[in-house]
Scaffold this motif. Structure first.
Motif, PDB file in Angstrom:
ATOM      1  N   UNK A  43       3.388   6.492  10.927  1.00 41.89           N
ATOM      2  CA  UNK A  43       4.636   6.366   9.886  1.00 41.89           C
ATOM      3  C   UNK A  43       4.453   7.661   9.202  1.00 41.89           C
ATOM      4  N   UNK A  44       5.358   8.615   9.491  1.00 41.49           N
ATOM      5  CA  UNK A  44       5.149  10.024   9.050  1.00 41.49           C
ATOM      6  C   UNK A  44       5.281  10.229   7.633  1.00 41.49           C
ATOM      7  N   UNK A  45       4.458  11.096   6.775  1.00 45.09           N
ATOM      8  CA  UNK A  45       4.459  11.427   5.652  1.00 45.09           C
ATOM      9  C   UNK A  45       5.976  11.916   5.069  1.00 45.09           C
ATOM     10  N   UNK A  46       6.400  11.434   3.955  1.00 47.95           N
ATOM     11  CA  UNK A  46       7.880  11.634   3.707  1.00 47.95           C
ATOM     12  C   UNK A  46       8.933  10.863   4.237  1.00 47.95           C
ATOM     13  N   UNK A  49       9.785   4.790   4.852  1.00 42.96           N
ATOM     14  CA  UNK A  49       8.636   3.688   4.843  1.00 42.96           C
ATOM     15  C   UNK A  49       7.522   4.229   3.970  1.00 42.96           C
ATOM     16  N   UNK A  50       7.198   5.365   4.299  1.00 41.94           N
ATOM     17  CA  UNK A  50       5.924   5.978   3.747  1.00 41.94           C
ATOM     18  C   UNK A  50       5.939   6.167   2.112  1.00 41.94           C
ATOM     19  N   UNK A  51       7.184   6.613   1.720  1.00 47.68           N
ATOM     20  CA  UNK A  51       7.280   6.907   0.246  1.00 47.68           C
ATOM     21  C   UNK A  51       7.615   5.575  -0.481  1.00 47.68           C
ATOM     22  N   UNK A  87       5.608  -4.290   7.271  1.00 49.46           N
ATOM     23  CA  UNK A  87       4.451  -3.783   6.688  1.00 49.46           C
ATOM     24  C   UNK A  87       4.123  -4.473   5.323  1.00 49.46           C
ATOM     25  N   UNK A  88       2.889  -5.051   5.347  1.00 49.33           N
ATOM     26  CA  UNK A  88       2.447  -5.975   4.266  1.00 49.33           C
ATOM     27  C   UNK A  88       1.306  -5.225   3.431  1.00 49.33           C
ATOM     28  N   UNK A  89       1.726  -5.193   1.903  1.00 50.26           N
ATOM     29  CA  UNK A  89       0.677  -4.512   1.080  1.00 50.26           C
ATOM     30  C   UNK A  89       0.090  -5.656   0.167  1.00 50.26           C
ATOM     31  N   UNK A  90      -1.127  -5.691   0.142  1.00 51.76           N
ATOM     32  CA  UNK A  90      -1.691  -6.795  -0.537  1.00 51.76           C
ATOM     33  C   UNK A  90      -2.788  -5.973  -1.666  1.00 51.76           C
ATOM     34  N   UNK A 149      14.898  -3.328   9.491  1.00 55.80           N
ATOM     35  CA  UNK A 149      16.163  -2.481   8.624  1.00 55.80           C
ATOM     36  C   UNK A 149      15.360  -1.122   7.963  1.00 55.80           C
ATOM     37  N   UNK A 150      16.539  -0.384   8.054  1.00 51.92           N
ATOM     38  CA  UNK A 150      16.001   1.205   7.820  1.00 51.92           C
ATOM     39  C   UNK A 150      15.702   1.056   6.311  1.00 51.92           C
ATOM     40  N   UNK A 151      14.695   1.936   6.019  1.00 48.46           N
ATOM     41  CA  UNK A 151      14.374   1.991   4.658  1.00 48.46           C
ATOM     42  C   UNK A 151      14.766   3.442   3.857  1.00 48.46           C
ATOM     43  N   UNK A 152      15.693   3.078   2.844  1.00 50.86           N
ATOM     44  CA  UNK A 152      16.162   4.188   2.550  1.00 50.86           C
ATOM     45  C   UNK A 152      15.300   5.157   1.623  1.00 50.86           C
ATOM     46  N   UNK A 153      15.553   6.493   1.653  1.00 50.16           N
ATOM     47  CA  UNK A 153      14.859   7.435   1.029  1.00 50.16           C
ATOM     48  C   UNK A 153      14.548   7.107  -0.529  1.00 50.16           C
ATOM     49  N   UNK A 154      13.265   7.281  -0.935  1.00 51.93           N
ATOM     50  CA  UNK A 154      13.277   7.269  -2.198  1.00 51.93           C
ATOM     51  C   UNK A 154      13.831   8.321  -2.977  1.00 51.93           C
ATOM     52  N   UNK A 155      14.843   8.007  -4.366  1.00 52.96           N
ATOM     53  CA  UNK A 155      15.289   8.987  -4.938  1.00 52.96           C
ATOM     54  C   UNK A 155      14.413   9.866  -5.531  1.00 52.96           C
ATOM     55  N   UNK A 156      14.943  11.267  -5.503  1.00 55.43           N
ATOM     56  CA  UNK A 156      14.149  12.251  -6.003  1.00 55.43           C
ATOM     57  C   UNK A 156      12.892  13.013  -5.387  1.00 55.43           C
ATOM     58  N   UNK A 157      13.037  12.354  -4.083  1.00 53.74           N
ATOM     59  CA  UNK A 157      11.785  12.922  -3.266  1.00 53.74           C
ATOM     60  C   UNK A 157      12.512  13.779  -2.463  1.00 53.74           C
ATOM     61  N   UNK A 158      11.673  14.886  -1.721  1.00 52.05           N
ATOM     62  CA  UNK A 158      12.325  15.560  -0.801  1.00 52.05           C
ATOM     63  C   UNK A 158      11.101  16.031   0.095  1.00 52.05           C
ATOM     64  N   UNK A 159      11.270  16.377   1.189  1.00 49.38           N
ATOM     65  CA  UNK A 159      10.008  16.765   2.311  1.00 49.38           C
ATOM     66  C   UNK A 159       9.272  17.928   1.817  1.00 49.38           C
TER      67      UNK A 159
END
Length: 163
Positions: A43-46, A49-51, A87-90, A149-159
């Motif tokens: 899962x690529x940085x940026x 899904x990663x963000x 992806x599960x985060x506990x 389902x595709x995860x939209x990019x987090x607003x305000x973040x850029x590569x």
């Protein structure tokens, strides 16, 4: 007579677990370790899904060290990744009496409040989330991302943000 055989694709679930100190440094480390592990899993940085996962880990870890801290006790981060599916985060802590409300019970903060938005962020970003009992003591806050389902990019973040 034998029943007809059905072909099932094998499913590999990758799991990462780390105990961290219940301090602000431990919360920051949880986010960095999660992003590093996701990168190792492909899962690529940026990426969206990663963000999104980074924000979920940051919010849940911050809550664990702020509201779930028990002196001398760590908190635990667990990531479970089923490629293409989930992806599960506990994030688990040792405090039982300071239990956040479930997904339907979050009251938003007043407009000028300086805190109280963390679980609203989790609710907005996660496909679903829950608060679970932890054995032998404590609680686990779980957030899941549907990867089908595709995860939209987090607003305000850029590569170009240093990733």
């Amino acid at each position: 007579m034998r029943p007809p055989s059905t072909h099932q694709e094998p499913v590999t679930v990758r799991v990462f677990t780390q105990r961290l100190s219940s301090t602000p440094r431990g919360a920051r480390l949880a986010r960095h370790l999660a992003l590093h592990q996701l990168h190792r899993w492909g899962i690529e940085h940026g990426s969206g899904t990663s963000d999104t996962a980074g924000l979920l880990v940051a919010e849940l870890a911050a809550n664990a060290v702020t509201h779930g801290r028990v002196p001398g006790r760590d908190f635990e981060l667990t990531l479970a990744y089923t490629p293409g599916l989930l992806l599960r985060v506990d994030v688990a802590d040792s405090r039982t009496e300071r239990r956040p409300p479930g997904p339907g019970g979050i009251a938003g903060p007043r407009p000028l409040d300086e805190s109280g938005r963390g679980l609203l962020v989790v609710q907005a970003l996660a496909s679903r989330w829950a608060v679970l009992d932890r054995v032998p003591v404590g609680k686990t806050v779980r957030a899941e991302l549907d990867l089908s389902r595709p995860t939209p990019p987090v607003p305000g973040r850029s590569r170009s943000d240093g990733w």
